[in-house]
Design an enzyme around this catalytic site. Structure first.
Site, PDB file in Angstrom:
ATOM      1  N   ARG A 171       1.002  -1.275   0.128  1.00  0.00           N
ATOM      2  CA  ARG A 171      -0.102  -0.247  -0.326  1.00  0.00           C
ATOM      3  C   ARG A 171       1.229   1.507   0.381  1.00  0.00           C
ATOM      4  O   ARG A 171      -0.239   2.139  -0.177  1.00  0.00           O
ATOM      5  CB  ARG A 171      -1.342  -0.210   0.701  1.00  0.00           C
ATOM      6  N   GLU A 181       5.610 -11.195  14.829  1.00  0.00           N
ATOM      7  CA  GLU A 181       5.071 -12.272  16.574  1.00  0.00           C
ATOM      8  C   GLU A 181       5.886 -14.012  16.554  1.00  0.00           C
ATOM      9  O   GLU A 181       6.281 -14.265  17.698  1.00  0.00           O
ATOM     10  CB  GLU A 181       3.096 -12.644  16.967  1.00  0.00           C
TER      11      GLU A 181
END
Length: 180
Positions: free
Chosen positions: A66, A103
């Site tokens: 994006r 993560e």
């Protein structure tokens, strides 16, 4: 240069919230509704153009994917080059890579070794749609420096402030919309 409250409302109102995406408990900020709203997109791009006109930039670097949209439009408006920062394995020429933590594990972004041409110390603005934990953006800023350019600022359309992604960021960070 700060965004007026009127313009902030135009942009913020054009971003759709998608609850429980990609998993329960997360509210995803969908910018596709900003992109297909000419008034909101033009308001945003006018603001960014005004903000960065005086920076004397050489390039805009946009983060996959994006950041490509906003970066390419802004580069065109400022009359500077655009450089993509891509996920590993997507660029066709010799690249430099930077790993960052997720993560559970790691990921990598890459940039062409000659992304900023022959201009040593080129002034580069890094841009993306969102800063959350900041891992991808910090890796991208490091890449810009690794290939001999200077990341003068990192710009994000939205910042999820509660995730503290700007902490430990070396170049200054500018967020159009801060969401807590």
């Amino acid at each position: 240069m700060t965004l007026s409250s009127h313009d902030r409302k135009i942009i913020l109102d054009s971003i759709r919230d998608i609850p429980d995406f990609p998993k329960p408990g997360i509210v995803f900020k969908d910018i596709t509704t900003l992109l297909n709203n000419p008034k909101a997109l033009n308001t945003l791009m006018n603001h960014l153009t005004e903000r960065y006109l005086s920076y004397d930039l050489d390039y805009i670097a946009g983060i996959d994917a994006r950041g490509f949209i906003f970066g390419a439009i802004l580069a065109d408006r400022l009359g500077v080059g655009f450089v993509p920062v891509r996920k590993k394995g997507k660029l066709p020429y010799t690249t430099v890579a930077e790993k960052y933590s997720l993560e559970y594990g790691f990921d990598e972004v890459e940039i062409h070794i000659d992304a900023f041409g022959e201009k040593e110390g080129a002034k580069v603005l890094l841009i993306d749609d969102l800063i959350a934990t900041g891992g991808t953006a910090k890796a991208a800023a490091n890449l810009i420096d690794k290939v001999g350019a200077q990341c003068v600022e990192a710009c994000f359309i939205m910042e999820l402030g509660f995730l503290k992604g700007r902490e430990g960021f070396t170049p200054p960070v500018y967020s159009v919309l801060e969401i807590d």
